[in-house]
Design a protein around this motif. Structure first.
Motif, PDB file in Angstrom:
ATOM      1  N   ASN A 142       0.847  -1.189   0.000  1.00  0.00           N
ATOM      2  CA  ASN A 142       0.000   0.000   0.000  1.00  0.00           C
ATOM      3  C   ASN A 142       0.887   1.245   0.000  1.00  0.00           C
ATOM      4  OD1 ASN A 142       0.892   0.304   2.708  1.00  0.00           O
ATOM      5  ND2 ASN A 142      -0.786  -0.977   3.421  1.00  0.00           N
ATOM      6  N   GLU A 143       0.264   2.409  -0.025  1.00  0.00           N
ATOM      7  CA  GLU A 143       1.031   3.655  -0.104  1.00  0.00           C
ATOM      8  C   GLU A 143       1.973   3.824   1.083  1.00  0.00           C
ATOM      9  OE1 GLU A 143      -0.778   7.311  -1.396  1.00  0.00           O
ATOM     10  OE2 GLU A 143      -2.324   6.206  -2.479  1.00  0.00           O
ATOM     11  N   GLU A 144       1.522   3.450   2.270  1.00  0.00           N
ATOM     12  CA  GLU A 144       2.364   3.573   3.463  1.00  0.00           C
ATOM     13  C   GLU A 144       3.605   2.679   3.350  1.00  0.00           C
ATOM     14  OE1 GLU A 144       2.140   2.519   8.215  1.00  0.00           O
ATOM     15  OE2 GLU A 144       0.272   2.905   7.149  1.00  0.00           O
ATOM     16  N   PHE A 145       3.387   1.431   2.952  1.00  0.00           N
ATOM     17  CA  PHE A 145       4.518   0.512   2.812  1.00  0.00           C
ATOM     18  C   PHE A 145       5.457   0.983   1.705  1.00  0.00           C
ATOM     19  CE2 PHE A 145       6.637  -3.434   1.510  1.00  0.00           C
ATOM     20  CZ  PHE A 145       7.077  -3.885   2.745  1.00  0.00           C
ATOM     21  N   ALA A 146       4.896   1.527   0.639  1.00  0.00           N
ATOM     22  CA  ALA A 146       5.698   1.998  -0.495  1.00  0.00           C
ATOM     23  C   ALA A 146       6.601   3.171  -0.116  1.00  0.00           C
ATOM     24  CB  ALA A 146       4.787   2.396  -1.651  1.00  0.00           C
ATOM     25  N   LYS A 147       6.291   3.853   0.969  1.00  0.00           N
ATOM     26  CA  LYS A 147       7.086   5.002   1.403  1.00  0.00           C
ATOM     27  C   LYS A 147       8.325   4.605   2.211  1.00  0.00           C
ATOM     28  CE  LYS A 147       3.227   8.233   1.437  1.00  0.00           C
ATOM     29  NZ  LYS A 147       2.275   8.983   2.276  1.00  0.00           N
ATOM     30  N   LEU A 148       8.455   3.335   2.557  1.00  0.00           N
ATOM     31  CA  LEU A 148       9.633   2.907   3.324  1.00  0.00           C
ATOM     32  C   LEU A 148      10.893   3.142   2.496  1.00  0.00           C
ATOM     33  CD1 LEU A 148       8.533  -0.552   4.808  1.00  0.00           C
ATOM     34  CD2 LEU A 148       8.430   1.699   5.898  1.00  0.00           C
ATOM     35  N   ASN A 149      11.884   3.777   3.116  1.00  0.00           N
ATOM     36  CA  ASN A 149      13.158   3.930   2.407  1.00  0.00           C
ATOM     37  C   ASN A 149      13.911   2.601   2.452  1.00  0.00           C
ATOM     38  OD1 ASN A 149      14.844   3.750   4.757  1.00  0.00           O
ATOM     39  ND2 ASN A 149      14.458   5.897   5.189  1.00  0.00           N
ATOM     40  N   ARG A 150      15.041   2.534   1.790  1.00  0.00           N
ATOM     41  CA  ARG A 150      15.740   1.247   1.674  1.00  0.00           C
ATOM     42  C   ARG A 150      16.124   0.654   3.021  1.00  0.00           C
ATOM     43  NH1 ARG A 150      19.688   4.312  -1.660  1.00  0.00           N
ATOM     44  NH2 ARG A 150      21.070   5.345  -0.210  1.00  0.00           N
ATOM     45  N   ASP A 151      16.585   1.467   3.966  1.00  0.00           N
ATOM     46  CA  ASP A 151      16.961   0.936   5.285  1.00  0.00           C
ATOM     47  C   ASP A 151      15.736   0.489   6.073  1.00  0.00           C
ATOM     48  OD1 ASP A 151      19.674   1.292   4.824  1.00  0.00           O
ATOM     49  OD2 ASP A 151      19.765   3.224   5.852  1.00  0.00           O
ATOM     50  N   GLN A 152      14.656   1.236   5.977  1.00  0.00           N
ATOM     51  CA  GLN A 152      13.428   0.832   6.667  1.00  0.00           C
ATOM     52  C   GLN A 152      12.922  -0.498   6.115  1.00  0.00           C
ATOM     53  OE1 GLN A 152      11.306   4.466   5.734  1.00  0.00           O
ATOM     54  NE2 GLN A 152      11.221   5.061   7.894  1.00  0.00           N
ATOM     55  N   PHE A 153      12.965  -0.643   4.792  1.00  0.00           N
ATOM     56  CA  PHE A 153      12.497  -1.883   4.194  1.00  0.00           C
ATOM     57  C   PHE A 153      13.422  -3.043   4.548  1.00  0.00           C
ATOM     58  CE2 PHE A 153      12.618  -5.025   0.747  1.00  0.00           C
ATOM     59  CZ  PHE A 153      11.303  -5.458   0.779  1.00  0.00           C
ATOM     60  N   MET A 154      14.716  -2.895   4.289  1.00  0.00           N
ATOM     61  CA  MET A 154      15.630  -4.029   4.453  1.00  0.00           C
ATOM     62  C   MET A 154      15.955  -4.295   5.922  1.00  0.00           C
ATOM     63  SD  MET A 154      16.986  -6.442   2.729  1.00  0.00           S
ATOM     64  CE  MET A 154      16.698  -5.809   1.093  1.00  0.00           C
ATOM     65  N   LEU A 155      16.298  -3.258   6.672  1.00  0.00           N
ATOM     66  CA  LEU A 155      16.760  -3.472   8.042  1.00  0.00           C
ATOM     67  C   LEU A 155      15.609  -3.582   9.036  1.00  0.00           C
ATOM     68  CD1 LEU A 155      19.841  -1.076   7.988  1.00  0.00           C
ATOM     69  CD2 LEU A 155      19.721  -3.516   7.419  1.00  0.00           C
ATOM     70  N   ASP A 156      14.623  -2.699   8.930  1.00  0.00           N
ATOM     71  CA  ASP A 156      13.512  -2.753   9.882  1.00  0.00           C
ATOM     72  C   ASP A 156      12.512  -3.860   9.552  1.00  0.00           C
ATOM     73  OD1 ASP A 156      14.742  -0.538  10.985  1.00  0.00           O
ATOM     74  OD2 ASP A 156      13.284   0.905  10.217  1.00  0.00           O
ATOM     75  N   PHE A 157      12.165  -3.971   8.266  1.00  0.00           N
ATOM     76  CA  PHE A 157      11.141  -4.953   7.893  1.00  0.00           C
ATOM     77  C   PHE A 157      11.737  -6.335   7.642  1.00  0.00           C
ATOM     78  CE2 PHE A 157       8.375  -7.027   4.697  1.00  0.00           C
ATOM     79  CZ  PHE A 157       7.270  -7.220   5.516  1.00  0.00           C
ATOM     80  N   ILE A 158      12.629  -6.468   6.673  1.00  0.00           N
ATOM     81  CA  ILE A 158      13.157  -7.790   6.296  1.00  0.00           C
ATOM     82  C   ILE A 158      13.975  -8.414   7.435  1.00  0.00           C
ATOM     83  CG2 ILE A 158      14.673  -9.051   4.694  1.00  0.00           C
ATOM     84  CD1 ILE A 158      12.052  -8.169   3.395  1.00  0.00           C
ATOM     85  N   VAL A 159      14.950  -7.684   7.944  1.00  0.00           N
ATOM     86  CA  VAL A 159      15.807  -8.226   9.007  1.00  0.00           C
ATOM     87  C   VAL A 159      15.110  -8.128  10.370  1.00  0.00           C
ATOM     88  CG1 VAL A 159      18.029  -7.953  10.204  1.00  0.00           C
ATOM     89  CG2 VAL A 159      17.916  -7.728   7.709  1.00  0.00           C
ATOM     90  N   GLY A 160      14.511  -6.961  10.660  1.00  0.00           N
ATOM     91  CA  GLY A 160      13.899  -6.744  11.967  1.00  0.00           C
ATOM     92  C   GLY A 160      12.622  -7.527  12.198  1.00  0.00           C
ATOM     93  N   GLN A 161      11.622  -7.310  11.357  1.00  0.00           N
ATOM     94  CA  GLN A 161      10.331  -7.964  11.571  1.00  0.00           C
ATOM     95  C   GLN A 161      10.302  -9.415  11.103  1.00  0.00           C
ATOM     96  OE1 GLN A 161       6.818  -5.757  10.337  1.00  0.00           O
ATOM     97  NE2 GLN A 161       7.853  -3.821  10.744  1.00  0.00           N
ATOM     98  N   LEU A 162      10.846  -9.671   9.903  1.00  0.00           N
ATOM     99  CA  LEU A 162      10.790 -11.035   9.375  1.00  0.00           C
ATOM    100  C   LEU A 162      11.928 -11.916   9.885  1.00  0.00           C
ATOM    101  CD1 LEU A 162       9.678 -10.428   5.662  1.00  0.00           C
ATOM    102  CD2 LEU A 162       8.267 -10.782   7.704  1.00  0.00           C
ATOM    103  N   LYS A 163      12.912 -11.294  10.518  1.00  0.00           N
ATOM    104  CA  LYS A 163      14.050 -12.024  11.118  1.00  0.00           C
ATOM    105  C   LYS A 163      14.898 -12.758  10.087  1.00  0.00           C
ATOM    106  CE  LYS A 163      12.597 -10.910  15.247  1.00  0.00           C
ATOM    107  NZ  LYS A 163      12.849  -9.534  15.572  1.00  0.00           N
ATOM    108  N   ALA A 164      14.991 -12.202   8.895  1.00  0.00           N
ATOM    109  CA  ALA A 164      15.807 -12.824   7.850  1.00  0.00           C
ATOM    110  C   ALA A 164      17.289 -12.564   8.132  1.00  0.00           C
ATOM    111  CB  ALA A 164      15.431 -12.243   6.483  1.00  0.00           C
ATOM    112  N   ASN A 165      18.091 -13.584   7.906  1.00  0.00           N
ATOM    113  CA  ASN A 165      19.545 -13.392   8.028  1.00  0.00           C
ATOM    114  C   ASN A 165      20.234 -13.545   6.685  1.00  0.00           C
ATOM    115  OD1 ASN A 165      19.772 -16.138   7.551  1.00  0.00           O
ATOM    116  ND2 ASN A 165      20.125 -16.652   9.705  1.00  0.00           N
ATOM    117  N   SER A 166      19.472 -13.887   5.667  1.00  0.00           N
ATOM    118  CA  SER A 166      19.992 -14.054   4.310  1.00  0.00           C
ATOM    119  C   SER A 166      18.939 -13.563   3.324  1.00  0.00           C
ATOM    120  CB  SER A 166      20.289 -15.525   4.007  1.00  0.00           C
ATOM    121  OG  SER A 166      21.208 -16.057   4.929  1.00  0.00           O
TER     122      SER A 166
END
Length: 169
Positions: free
Chosen positions: A69-93
């Motif tokens: 959605n528009e809110e998610f689309a506004k995440l900058n690269r660090d918010q998407f990769m570090l906060d969402f992918i690594v932080g929330q989803l707990k991805a290490n790869s």
């Protein structure tokens, strides 16, 4: 669309997960990004349900389905990769194709992922393009094939039969 290029990336993710003795996962969006930013005609090659079913058959352990959605689309690269992918989803790869982009207005790409790896924030695995007749396979190419009646060849590139679902009136 979900085609042989995507399947190649999925296979690599599953292989890496097995090597590392971790669970494999895939993030897919509930709707195409074009629903939020209409740039071109939206024609799906696979429904969300078909994608989930295929990912399960391929052996993915976890499938994350996210609303784009528009809110998610506004995440900058660090918010998407570090906060969402690594932080929330707990991805290490992360496993992705060479042309992968992310972040607000797709302002980040594989070079940024490799920098995250260099900073020891996650392991990055970049998969080479899947080539078809010397060119990168794409959903657009497959849509064009279907449009011109080359359904059998398009099905081959999808890795499964191309089907259309809908209500007949």
């Amino acid at each position: 669309g979900f085609h042989l290029g995507h399947r190649n990336i999925i296979k690599k993710a599953i292989d890496i997960a097995k090597e590392k003795d971790i669970k494999s996962s895939v993030l897919i969006f509930k709707q195409h990004t074009n629903e939020v930013f209409p740039l071109f005609e939206r024609r799906y090659l696979n429904s969300l349900e078909d994608k989930i079913e295929t990912l399960g058959k391929l052996g993915i352990d976890y499938i994350f389905v996210k609303d784009f959605n528009e809110e998610f689309a506004k995440l900058n690269r660090d918010q998407f990769m570090l906060d969402f992918i690594v932080g929330q989803l707990k991805a290490n790869s992360i496993v992705c194709g060479r042309d992968y982009t992310f972040g607000k207005k797709d302002d980040a790409n594989v070079s940024h992922i490799l920098q995250y790896e260099k900073d020891m924030l996650l392991d990055a695995y970049i998969v080479d393009d899947y080539l078809y007749k010397g060119s990168k396979l794409s959903s657009t190419l497959i849509r064009d094939m279907i449009k011109s009646g080359e359904v059998k060849e398009a099905s081959t590139l999808l890795g499964d039969k191309y089907t259309v679902k809908g209500q007949v009136v």
